[in-house]
Design a protein around this motif. Structure first.
Motif, PDB file in Angstrom:
ATOM      1  N   ALA A 258       0.830  -1.212   0.000  1.00  0.00           N
ATOM      2  CA  ALA A 258       0.000   0.000   0.000  1.00  0.00           C
ATOM      3  C   ALA A 258       0.861   1.258   0.000  1.00  0.00           C
ATOM      4  O   ALA A 258       0.611   2.203  -0.774  1.00  0.00           O
ATOM      5  N   LYS A 259       1.877   1.294   0.839  1.00  0.00           N
ATOM      6  CA  LYS A 259       2.740   2.480   0.907  1.00  0.00           C
ATOM      7  C   LYS A 259       3.476   2.699  -0.408  1.00  0.00           C
ATOM      8  O   LYS A 259       3.685   3.839  -0.832  1.00  0.00           O
ATOM      9  N   SER A 260       3.872   1.616  -1.050  1.00  0.00           N
ATOM     10  CA  SER A 260       4.546   1.741  -2.344  1.00  0.00           C
ATOM     11  C   SER A 260       3.609   2.341  -3.389  1.00  0.00           C
ATOM     12  O   SER A 260       3.999   3.222  -4.168  1.00  0.00           O
ATOM     13  N   LYS A 261       2.364   1.866  -3.405  1.00  0.00           N
ATOM     14  CA  LYS A 261       1.395   2.383  -4.380  1.00  0.00           C
ATOM     15  C   LYS A 261       1.039   3.843  -4.082  1.00  0.00           C
ATOM     16  O   LYS A 261       0.890   4.659  -5.001  1.00  0.00           O
ATOM     17  N   LEU A 262       0.928   4.182  -2.809  1.00  0.00           N
ATOM     18  CA  LEU A 262       0.627   5.564  -2.443  1.00  0.00           C
ATOM     19  C   LEU A 262       1.791   6.499  -2.781  1.00  0.00           C
ATOM     20  O   LEU A 262       1.587   7.651  -3.163  1.00  0.00           O
ATOM     21  N   GLU A 271      -8.850   2.700  -6.111  1.00  0.00           N
ATOM     22  CA  GLU A 271      -8.140   1.784  -7.022  1.00  0.00           C
ATOM     23  C   GLU A 271      -7.101   0.953  -6.272  1.00  0.00           C
ATOM     24  O   GLU A 271      -6.926  -0.246  -6.535  1.00  0.00           O
ATOM     25  N   ILE A 272      -6.410   1.581  -5.320  1.00  0.00           N
ATOM     26  CA  ILE A 272      -5.423   0.838  -4.526  1.00  0.00           C
ATOM     27  C   ILE A 272      -6.114  -0.239  -3.697  1.00  0.00           C
ATOM     28  O   ILE A 272      -5.627  -1.363  -3.584  1.00  0.00           O
ATOM     29  N   ALA A 273      -7.260   0.111  -3.120  1.00  0.00           N
ATOM     30  CA  ALA A 273      -8.012  -0.870  -2.325  1.00  0.00           C
ATOM     31  C   ALA A 273      -8.375  -2.084  -3.172  1.00  0.00           C
ATOM     32  O   ALA A 273      -8.194  -3.230  -2.738  1.00  0.00           O
ATOM     33  N   PHE A 274      -8.858  -1.862  -4.375  1.00  0.00           N
ATOM     34  CA  PHE A 274      -9.221  -2.982  -5.251  1.00  0.00           C
ATOM     35  C   PHE A 274      -7.977  -3.752  -5.701  1.00  0.00           C
ATOM     36  O   PHE A 274      -8.007  -4.985  -5.826  1.00  0.00           O
ATOM     37  N   ASP A 275      -6.859  -3.044  -5.925  1.00  0.00           N
ATOM     38  CA  ASP A 275      -5.609  -3.707  -6.282  1.00  0.00           C
ATOM     39  C   ASP A 275      -5.147  -4.662  -5.189  1.00  0.00           C
ATOM     40  O   ASP A 275      -4.499  -5.681  -5.455  1.00  0.00           O
TER      41      ASP A 275
END
Length: 304
Positions: A258-262, A271-275
């Motif tokens: 999550a931190k990497s995507k953020l 979108e991150i939640a669904f990923d």
């Protein structure tokens, strides 16, 4: 108890320069004596290590066995095994430390525990050496050390091959010197295999474009079902080996992703939640805030 997941962390913890390679290192004890902490309380790391002690005061202890009062000695430890030492700055010898990935190379299904089960003995038994045996192992370590210092295009391959030679020679010596009655492979072998399978599943379960019909990769039960064991048993084994339950490993992995995507993408929180395979974005947001103390949006805004 401290736990070091990378060679960089391990080197920093014992106060020696970082390794050249992230999956393998070789040193002489003499070079380490300049800076290494002479006393280390119990800790764990995630690597295999084989050491050749030729001389030196004090002791290193893996499992229930110590090198104290031993001269020419081979001793070794496996991932998550408890290690500590209290030494004088007069040690002479060598050691290598390497990851399972270094051992496997391109053969992803190889398991060092199956090929060299002496590395998984709960009571890690040091092997005393006569002068002829010591000379044999000194030569192997010296060749590896020289190749490691070259650090050219073939160095890692040659060090890998020399590591295999070393493992086979240690295995042969172990079979010769340690009575079968003193060996205990099964339980730790099974536990380490379970940890390895769990970590692999955890990594691959969050790869993109997957579907989960009968579970969620955020829950221990999902992995326990895949491994055909009870969730409590999975948590207990993972905690016994790594000091952290399976649930904590799952949470840490999700947070890392999550931190990497953020930090590195412009994906929306939804979108991150669904990923990350959350069915509802607010469940992800609540999890993140509980773990980090801030919402995903606040975390992203704080990134410089």
């Amino acid at each position: 108890m401290d736990h070091y997941a990378t060679l960089k962390d391990y080197c920093e913890a014992i106060n020696i320069p970082s390794s050249k390679w992230e999956d393998f290192d070789i040193r002489t004890f003499e070079e380490n004596m300049k800076t290494v902490h002479q006393k280390m309380p119990p800790f764990k790391h995630e690597f295999y290590a084989i050491a050749l002690k030729l001389d030196g005061s004090g002791y290193a202890k893996t499992g229930n066995y110590s090198t104290e009062d031993l001269k020419a000695t081979l001793f070794f430890n496996s991932p998550y095994q408890i290690l500590r030492w209290d030494i004088a700055p007069d040690w002479d010898g060598f050691y290598i430390i390497f990851s399972e990935e270094f051992y496997r190379r391109e053969e992803s299904k190889k398991q060092i525990s199956a090929d060299f089960p002496f590395l998984l003995v709960d009571n890690t038994i040091p092997l005393t050496l006569n002068s002829e045996e010591a000379v044999t192992f000194i030569k192997i370590f010296e060749d590896m050390l020289m190749e490691h210092k070259k650090n050219d295009a073939l160095s890692k391959t040659i060090c890998h091959l020399n590591t295999l030679v070393l493992l086979h020679k240690v295995g042969r010596l172990f079979d010769k010197k340690v009575p079968a009655s003193e060996r205990s492979f099964d339980h730790r072998n099974q536990d380490l295999n379970l940890v390895s399978r769990f970590k692999t599943m955890l990594e691959t379960s969050f790869y993109p474009n997957q579907t989960f019909e009968n579970g969620e990769p955020h829950k221990v039960r999902y992995y326990a079902d895949q491994l055909n064991i009870h969730p409590n048993h999975l948590n207990a084994v993972i905690k016994r080996i790594t000091n952290s339950p399976a649930s904590e490993h799952i949470q840490n992995h999700i947070l890392t992703l999550a931190k990497s995507k953020l930090s590195n993408t412009s994906l929306s929180i939804k979108e991150i939640a669904f990923d990350l395979y959350y069915n509802y974005p607010n469940h992800f947001a609540n999890f993140f805030k509980k773990q980090m103390g801030v919402t995903p949006n606040t975390f992203r805004k704080g990134i410089k």
